[in-house]
Design an enzyme around this catalytic site. Sequence first.
Site, mmCIF file in Angstrom:
data_model
loop_
_atom_site.group_PDB
_atom_site.id
_atom_site.type_symbol
_atom_site.label_atom_id
_atom_site.label_comp_id
_atom_site.label_asym_id
_atom_site.label_seq_id
_atom_site.Cartn_x
_atom_site.Cartn_y
_atom_site.Cartn_z
ATOM 1 N N PHE A 132 12.756 -26.602 5.987
ATOM 2 C CA PHE A 132 12.334 -25.401 5.255
ATOM 3 C C PHE A 132 12.590 -24.200 6.146
ATOM 4 C CE2 PHE A 132 9.416 -22.035 4.052
ATOM 5 C CZ PHE A 132 9.703 -21.931 2.702
ATOM 6 N N ASP A 217 14.261 -23.106 14.447
ATOM 7 C CA ASP A 217 13.307 -22.418 13.594
ATOM 8 C C ASP A 217 11.920 -22.803 14.090
ATOM 9 O OD1 ASP A 217 11.546 -21.551 11.672
ATOM 10 O OD2 ASP A 217 12.862 -22.009 9.984
ATOM 11 N N LYS A 247 5.098 -16.152 11.475
ATOM 12 C CA LYS A 247 3.772 -16.756 11.299
ATOM 13 C C LYS A 247 2.828 -16.428 12.466
ATOM 14 C CE LYS A 247 4.647 -20.040 7.668
ATOM 15 N NZ LYS A 247 5.921 -20.694 7.391
#
Length: 396
Positions: A132, A217, A247
């Site tokens: 993702f 990532d 995040k």
Amino acid sequence: MSDSRQHIMPVYNPPAEAFERGEGVRLFTQDGREYLDFVAGIAVSALGHAHPAMVEALQTQAAKIWHTSNMFRVPAAEELAAKMCRDTFADRVFFTNSGTEAVECAIKTARKFHWAKGDEERFEIITFSGAFHGRSLGAINAGGNPNYLKGFGPPLPGFCQVAFGDMAALENAMSDKTAAVFIEPVQGEGGVRAVPEEDLTAIRKLCDEHGALLIYDEVQCGMGRTGKLFAHEWAEDAQPDIMCVAKGVGGGFPFGACLTTEETGIVMQPGSHGSTYGGNPLAMAVGNVVWDIISDETFLAEVRRVAGTVSQGLKSLADTHPGKVVGVTGKGLLTGLQLKALPKPVQNNCRDKGLLVGVAGNNVLRLAPPLIIQDSDVREAVGIIDAALGEWTPET
Ligand SMILES: *Cc1c(COP(=O)(O)O)cnc(C)c1O
């Protein structure tokens, strides 16, 4: 009765509760109900809610300057970029507003790197099943999840996916078209799966052999979540050329960044890329505070310690509910309890009992608590999950 949600594009389906206030690892509704937050806005609220130093930084900055755009210098951005480069592999930083934008910058940088060397055919990005990387057109094509691609036009060329964990398939897929291998050191959405450390080392080596770049990532697994500042630091000789973060770096203030080495990032010059808000003074005020706290080795050691308590607790749940729990996955404070069936009913029951947890692919109940949790919070959470599992009948 009119539904107050009717004008929100219903791409999410939240429960009825709305939180009014948070404090540390707790969230409170308007009518005073209290929840233990073990999802932290999906691994975002790394320092919990309303951390005094973050509140102070944001309030102080809010009274000074909110925004000037990148037409002008943002001193706090220069300061944070310097800290990021001091503490990681990186030499250059591009600030974004989200993880997806960090991913976009990474893909563009990797392609431009090869283009600038005259290797225009080298634009393929190899990713892994279950990945993702966000929801922009570039990011859904990198992620390769058919559910996220469906209906949004033809798939973009230049992406190729191999099975998670299949090193032979990766080696096969690499060619003189490979611009980069792009991987989450710990998959989040895909089921909280940690890439074995030796695989990261091997991927780095493969990239070097094939002249490809390595992009991590670390949007979800980075920023202290696994007990190291970045998850790839657990592996030896596995530094990337490019890394995406977001995040946890903002702890709840929306921002992200794309970090690169000097050699790779040098191709991004005036005009190559941009963002109106990226590295905005408000985000940077918060980001500096979050970085100072989390990059501290004493803080990270405590994350590793409490992560051990979580891991023990989850293993005890697996032992107590062998017919319902398949196993424990993840790393540090990004962990999952893999269940025998869809975890949604367990998640809902936990919420009814005052505990917020997430879900992920592969029937995983996902835990991504604030990094500041204590052993007593873990005991409470494990007790609630234990009760919820006891009341659950897996649908087969
Ligand atoms: C959340 C996430 C993203 C996307 O970040 P946004 O801020 O939602 O755009 C990208 N990669 C990973 C691994 C993520 O977990």
